[in-house]
Motif scaffolding. Structure first.
Motif, PDB file in Angstrom:
ATOM      1  N   LEU A 148       0.835  -1.195   0.000  1.00  0.00           N
ATOM      2  CA  LEU A 148       0.000   0.000   0.000  1.00  0.00           C
ATOM      3  C   LEU A 148       0.871   1.247   0.000  1.00  0.00           C
ATOM      4  O   LEU A 148       1.971   1.243   0.571  1.00  0.00           O
ATOM      5  CB  LEU A 148      -0.908   0.020   1.234  1.00  0.00           C
ATOM      6  N   ASP A 149       0.395   2.306  -0.619  1.00  0.00           N
ATOM      7  CA  ASP A 149       1.147   3.550  -0.686  1.00  0.00           C
ATOM      8  C   ASP A 149       1.036   4.279   0.653  1.00  0.00           C
ATOM      9  O   ASP A 149      -0.037   4.752   1.021  1.00  0.00           O
ATOM     10  CB  ASP A 149       0.606   4.423  -1.822  1.00  0.00           C
ATOM     11  N   GLN A 150       2.150   4.366   1.389  1.00  0.00           N
ATOM     12  CA  GLN A 150       2.126   4.995   2.708  1.00  0.00           C
ATOM     13  C   GLN A 150       1.766   6.468   2.606  1.00  0.00           C
ATOM     14  O   GLN A 150       1.101   7.023   3.484  1.00  0.00           O
ATOM     15  CB  GLN A 150       3.492   4.830   3.384  1.00  0.00           C
ATOM     16  N   GLY A 151       2.167   7.120   1.521  1.00  0.00           N
ATOM     17  CA  GLY A 151       1.812   8.521   1.321  1.00  0.00           C
ATOM     18  C   GLY A 151       0.313   8.711   1.220  1.00  0.00           C
ATOM     19  O   GLY A 151      -0.246   9.675   1.765  1.00  0.00           O
ATOM     20  N   LEU A 152      -0.369   7.800   0.513  1.00  0.00           N
ATOM     21  CA  LEU A 152      -1.825   7.875   0.396  1.00  0.00           C
ATOM     22  C   LEU A 152      -2.475   7.670   1.765  1.00  0.00           C
ATOM     23  O   LEU A 152      -3.427   8.384   2.122  1.00  0.00           O
ATOM     24  CB  LEU A 152      -2.322   6.814  -0.588  1.00  0.00           C
ATOM     25  N   LEU A 153      -1.974   6.728   2.545  1.00  0.00           N
ATOM     26  CA  LEU A 153      -2.533   6.479   3.874  1.00  0.00           C
ATOM     27  C   LEU A 153      -2.371   7.709   4.767  1.00  0.00           C
ATOM     28  O   LEU A 153      -3.270   8.045   5.546  1.00  0.00           O
ATOM     29  CB  LEU A 153      -1.863   5.264   4.516  1.00  0.00           C
ATOM     30  N   GLN A 154      -1.223   8.383   4.651  1.00  0.00           N
ATOM     31  CA  GLN A 154      -1.012   9.595   5.434  1.00  0.00           C
ATOM     32  C   GLN A 154      -1.995  10.692   5.019  1.00  0.00           C
ATOM     33  O   GLN A 154      -2.489  11.457   5.860  1.00  0.00           O
ATOM     34  CB  GLN A 154       0.427  10.094   5.274  1.00  0.00           C
ATOM     35  N   GLN A 155      -2.295  10.772   3.733  1.00  0.00           N
ATOM     36  CA  GLN A 155      -3.278  11.757   3.274  1.00  0.00           C
ATOM     37  C   GLN A 155      -4.662  11.471   3.851  1.00  0.00           C
ATOM     38  O   GLN A 155      -5.385  12.401   4.235  1.00  0.00           O
ATOM     39  CB  GLN A 155      -3.349  11.747   1.743  1.00  0.00           C
ATOM     40  N   LEU A 156      -5.033  10.195   3.927  1.00  0.00           N
ATOM     41  CA  LEU A 156      -6.330   9.837   4.509  1.00  0.00           C
ATOM     42  C   LEU A 156      -6.376  10.217   5.980  1.00  0.00           C
ATOM     43  O   LEU A 156      -7.408  10.706   6.473  1.00  0.00           O
ATOM     44  CB  LEU A 156      -6.585   8.336   4.341  1.00  0.00           C
ATOM     45  N   SER A 174       5.702   2.994  17.508  1.00  0.00           N
ATOM     46  CA  SER A 174       4.702   3.787  16.807  1.00  0.00           C
ATOM     47  C   SER A 174       4.564   5.122  17.530  1.00  0.00           C
ATOM     48  O   SER A 174       3.976   5.204  18.605  1.00  0.00           O
ATOM     49  CB  SER A 174       3.352   3.053  16.789  1.00  0.00           C
ATOM     50  N   GLY A 175       5.139   6.171  16.948  1.00  0.00           N
ATOM     51  CA  GLY A 175       5.062   7.494  17.543  1.00  0.00           C
ATOM     52  C   GLY A 175       3.769   8.184  17.157  1.00  0.00           C
ATOM     53  O   GLY A 175       3.309   8.073  16.011  1.00  0.00           O
ATOM     54  N   VAL A 176       3.160   8.885  18.123  1.00  0.00           N
ATOM     55  CA  VAL A 176       1.915   9.602  17.849  1.00  0.00           C
ATOM     56  C   VAL A 176       2.005  11.030  18.357  1.00  0.00           C
ATOM     57  O   VAL A 176       2.639  11.314  19.377  1.00  0.00           O
ATOM     58  CB  VAL A 176       0.681   8.922  18.483  1.00  0.00           C
ATOM     59  N   ALA A 177       1.380  11.928  17.618  1.00  0.00           N
ATOM     60  CA  ALA A 177       1.111  13.285  18.079  1.00  0.00           C
ATOM     61  C   ALA A 177      -0.392  13.370  18.268  1.00  0.00           C
ATOM     62  O   ALA A 177      -1.150  13.049  17.350  1.00  0.00           O
ATOM     63  CB  ALA A 177       1.584  14.315  17.056  1.00  0.00           C
ATOM     64  N   ALA A 178      -0.822  13.753  19.462  1.00  0.00           N
ATOM     65  CA  ALA A 178      -2.250  13.719  19.796  1.00  0.00           C
ATOM     66  C   ALA A 178      -2.684  15.027  20.433  1.00  0.00           C
ATOM     67  O   ALA A 178      -1.866  15.792  20.955  1.00  0.00           O
ATOM     68  CB  ALA A 178      -2.555  12.552  20.727  1.00  0.00           C
ATOM     69  N   ALA A 221      -0.953  12.958  14.063  1.00  0.00           N
ATOM     70  CA  ALA A 221       0.091  12.414  13.190  1.00  0.00           C
ATOM     71  C   ALA A 221       0.620  11.127  13.800  1.00  0.00           C
ATOM     72  O   ALA A 221       0.487  10.898  15.008  1.00  0.00           O
ATOM     73  CB  ALA A 221       1.231  13.419  12.998  1.00  0.00           C
ATOM     74  N   GLU A 222       1.226  10.306  12.963  1.00  0.00           N
ATOM     75  CA  GLU A 222       1.857   9.071  13.453  1.00  0.00           C
ATOM     76  C   GLU A 222       3.089   8.775  12.610  1.00  0.00           C
ATOM     77  O   GLU A 222       3.212   9.224  11.465  1.00  0.00           O
ATOM     78  CB  GLU A 222       0.873   7.907  13.416  1.00  0.00           C
ATOM     79  N   LEU A 232       7.049  13.713  13.418  1.00  0.00           N
ATOM     80  CA  LEU A 232       5.692  13.849  13.944  1.00  0.00           C
ATOM     81  C   LEU A 232       5.229  15.303  13.942  1.00  0.00           C
ATOM     82  O   LEU A 232       4.084  15.604  13.568  1.00  0.00           O
ATOM     83  CB  LEU A 232       5.623  13.290  15.366  1.00  0.00           C
ATOM     84  N   SER A 233       6.105  16.217  14.364  1.00  0.00           N
ATOM     85  CA  SER A 233       5.710  17.631  14.411  1.00  0.00           C
ATOM     86  C   SER A 233       5.465  18.171  13.008  1.00  0.00           C
ATOM     87  O   SER A 233       4.544  18.981  12.790  1.00  0.00           O
ATOM     88  CB  SER A 233       6.778  18.464  15.122  1.00  0.00           C
ATOM     89  N   GLN A 234       6.247  17.739  12.039  1.00  0.00           N
ATOM     90  CA  GLN A 234       6.040  18.180  10.656  1.00  0.00           C
ATOM     91  C   GLN A 234       4.699  17.676  10.121  1.00  0.00           C
ATOM     92  O   GLN A 234       3.941  18.423   9.493  1.00  0.00           O
ATOM     93  CB  GLN A 234       7.185  17.687   9.777  1.00  0.00           C
ATOM     94  N   ARG A 235       4.403  16.397  10.378  1.00  0.00           N
ATOM     95  CA  ARG A 235       3.141  15.830   9.895  1.00  0.00           C
ATOM     96  C   ARG A 235       1.944  16.447  10.609  1.00  0.00           C
ATOM     97  O   ARG A 235       0.893  16.668  10.000  1.00  0.00           O
ATOM     98  CB  ARG A 235       3.147  14.309  10.086  1.00  0.00           C
ATOM     99  N   ALA A 236       2.091  16.717  11.907  1.00  0.00           N
ATOM    100  CA  ALA A 236       0.995  17.335  12.654  1.00  0.00           C
ATOM    101  C   ALA A 236       0.710  18.743  12.141  1.00  0.00           C
ATOM    102  O   ALA A 236      -0.451  19.137  11.966  1.00  0.00           O
ATOM    103  CB  ALA A 236       1.327  17.364  14.144  1.00  0.00           C
ATOM    104  N   ALA A 237       1.771  19.525  11.885  1.00  0.00           N
ATOM    105  CA  ALA A 237       1.585  20.881  11.368  1.00  0.00           C
ATOM    106  C   ALA A 237       0.952  20.855   9.978  1.00  0.00           C
ATOM    107  O   ALA A 237       0.105  21.697   9.647  1.00  0.00           O
ATOM    108  CB  ALA A 237       2.932  21.605  11.324  1.00  0.00           C
ATOM    109  N   LEU A 238       1.326  19.871   9.162  1.00  0.00           N
ATOM    110  CA  LEU A 238       0.744  19.742   7.824  1.00  0.00           C
ATOM    111  C   LEU A 238      -0.741  19.395   7.916  1.00  0.00           C
ATOM    112  O   LEU A 238      -1.567  19.945   7.172  1.00  0.00           O
ATOM    113  CB  LEU A 238       1.491  18.671   7.031  1.00  0.00           C
ATOM    114  N   ALA A 239      -1.085  18.494   8.829  1.00  0.00           N
ATOM    115  CA  ALA A 239      -2.484  18.098   8.981  1.00  0.00           C
ATOM    116  C   ALA A 239      -3.332  19.241   9.525  1.00  0.00           C
ATOM    117  O   ALA A 239      -4.461  19.461   9.079  1.00  0.00           O
ATOM    118  CB  ALA A 239      -2.592  16.879   9.896  1.00  0.00           C
ATOM    119  N   LEU A 240      -2.775  19.985  10.478  1.00  0.00           N
ATOM    120  CA  LEU A 240      -3.516  21.087  11.103  1.00  0.00           C
ATOM    121  C   LEU A 240      -3.512  22.354  10.266  1.00  0.00           C
ATOM    122  O   LEU A 240      -4.340  23.238  10.459  1.00  0.00           O
ATOM    123  CB  LEU A 240      -2.917  21.401  12.476  1.00  0.00           C
TER     124      LEU A 240
END
Length: 442
Positions: free
Chosen positions: A124-132, A216-220, A232-233, A249-257
């Motif tokens: 599975l494409d991990q990038g696609l899963l992150q977008q979801l 498994s790191g999480v930002a919550a 983010a995870e 994690l901080s980069q992904r969290a900022a992108l999501a938010l």
């Protein structure tokens, strides 16, 4: 596509689909996921390759079902779908039509094999899963005002599916960190827990609990009314330190938010100057316990200026770029700089004519780290939000994240991301229900 059979025509099958409770449950669940991202991903794939037999959406729905139902193996997933053929139709698998079958298609021939389902999970494409996952955060933001002002960070251990993690199995070199395991060549040996045990002579001895696996790191984030949300995870082999999860994690969290959090909180494993720097840049604080990591402690003034062994405020001379990547400030003996005062000191360095010298990390985050009032109401209020990660980890463990039955890093990472998508979809459903109730009260 709705097939037709000798038992049911298309209108009857459509009615069955609309009234089947299992189909209805999954339709409601999947309606909270942004499937347009999957369609965009499919269109972006190379047109020179042969189109896949089944859509990416069908596979993703099947894997989300696997996690949601608590299935450990692809065989269990396949057997469940065979018992619920209406789900196969609703998930939009490419049907192998057979009008002689009760539902108008051959379920055995339609579904991918157990082997192919396991292989597809890996690729599975991990990038696609992150977008979801990011899309669920955006949907939650629309329901929860102010989500992500404070973000908590933590890491959950995951056991690899290897015999070395079975204490009942005899393994000669169980904890040889340099070996590559046959059961999972990607997993690494790490420390799950470290404790000090008191010995008969009164001394203490460190005891480490080791495991082969992943982290498994999480930002919550959490709110009193709506509960906990995954922002983010990030998954790594278990030999990596907790603090290495922070930047991705901080980069992904900022992108999501689509914004940076104001405050950050984590346990003492995250006590590093750049953690505080991330909060200081946006007018917040990092509520992290101080951890000297075995280094000597020297006293500071309230503004971070070091004090010499005689409790005198040291004098700043010049700044320079430290080899560790931060801006450092050199401080010298206040009795000798900026000029000699004529006073004397019995310290050995003073006798050598140069006095004490300290090179101090002078970034904003480093100064916050040593000057932060960890007894203030603000610090305590933010630090208590760290438990949001613990509750997320508890939910993930209940779903089955701790002991995945797969044999490689990619599959573990994909299962982890899908697990957090499920947690967020549940949170989104809860938030929508709460807001609907509030509107009815107006």
């Amino acid at each position: 596509m709705i097939p037709v059979s000798h038992l049911f025509d298309q209108s009857t099958l459509a009615t069955l689909l609309d009234h089947d409770p299992v189909v209805a449950d999954y339709r409601a669940f999947f309606s909270l996921i942004d499937w347009s991202l999957v369609e965009q991903w499919e269109r972006s794939q190379s047109t020179h390759r042969r189109p896949p037999l089944h859509s990416e959406r069908a596979y993703l729905k099947a894997f989300l079902l696997r996690i949601r139902e608590g299935f450990l193996y692809s065989t269990q997933l396949r057997q469940f779908l065979l018992k619920h053929p209406l789900l196969i139709i609703d998930f939009d698998f490419h049907l192998v039509l057979d009008p002689q079958k009760p539902y108008g298609f051959d379920a055995q021939k339609t579904l991918p094999s157990r082997f192919w389902l396991s292989k597809k999970l890996r690729w599975l494409d991990q990038g696609l899963l992150q977008q979801l996952l990011e899309a669920t955060v955006s949907a939650l933001q629309a329901q929860i005002p102010g989500l992500g002002e404070t973000v908590a960070f933590d890491v959950k251990h995951i056991y690899a599916w290897v015999k070395e993690n079975n204490p009942r199995a005899y393994i000669k070199e169980r904890f040889d960190k340099d070996q590559v395991l046959i059961g999972d060549p990607d997993c690494k040996l790490g420390v799950k827990r470290s404790t000090n045990q008191e010995q008969p002579d009164g001394s203490t001895k460190e005891k480490k609990e080791l495991l082969w696996g992943y982290g498994s790191g999480v930002a919550a984030a959490t709110t009193p009314d709506y509960g906990d949300v995954v922002l983010a995870e990030y998954t790594q082999p278990f030999n990596e330190n907790d603090v290495t999860y922070f930047r991705p994690l901080s980069q992904r969290a900022a992108l999501a938010l689509q914004h940076f959090p104001t405050h950050i909180t984590a346990d003492a494993a995250y006590d590093a100057w750049y953690i505080y720097e991330a909060a200081a840049r946006h007018g917040g604080i990092a509520a992290v316990p101080l951890n000297q990591h075995g280094h000597l402690v020297y006293e500071r003034a309230s503004d971070g200026v070091p004090l010499c062994p005689k409790k005198l405020r040291m004098h700043p001379t010049y700044q320079f770029n430290h080899t560790y990547g931060y801006r450092a400030q050199r401080f010298r003996c206040p009795l000798l700089f900026p000029q000699a005062t004529g006073n004397t000191c019995d310290h050995a360095q003073f006798g050598k004519g140069k006095g004490c010298v300290k090179d101090v990390n002078w970034e904003r985050g480093a100064r916050m780290r040593v000057s932060l009032n960890r007894e203030s109401p603000l610090y305590k209020a933010i630090y208590t939000q760290r438990t949001s990660c613990e509750r997320i980890n508890s939910q993930a463990k209940e779903i089955g994240i701790e002991r995945p039955r797969v044999h490689n890093h990619r599959s573990v990472a994909n299962l982890n991301t899908l697990t957090y998508v499920i947690i967020n979809v549940r949170a989104l459903s809860r938030a929508i229900s709460i807001n609907r109730g509030l509107l009815q009260m107006i």
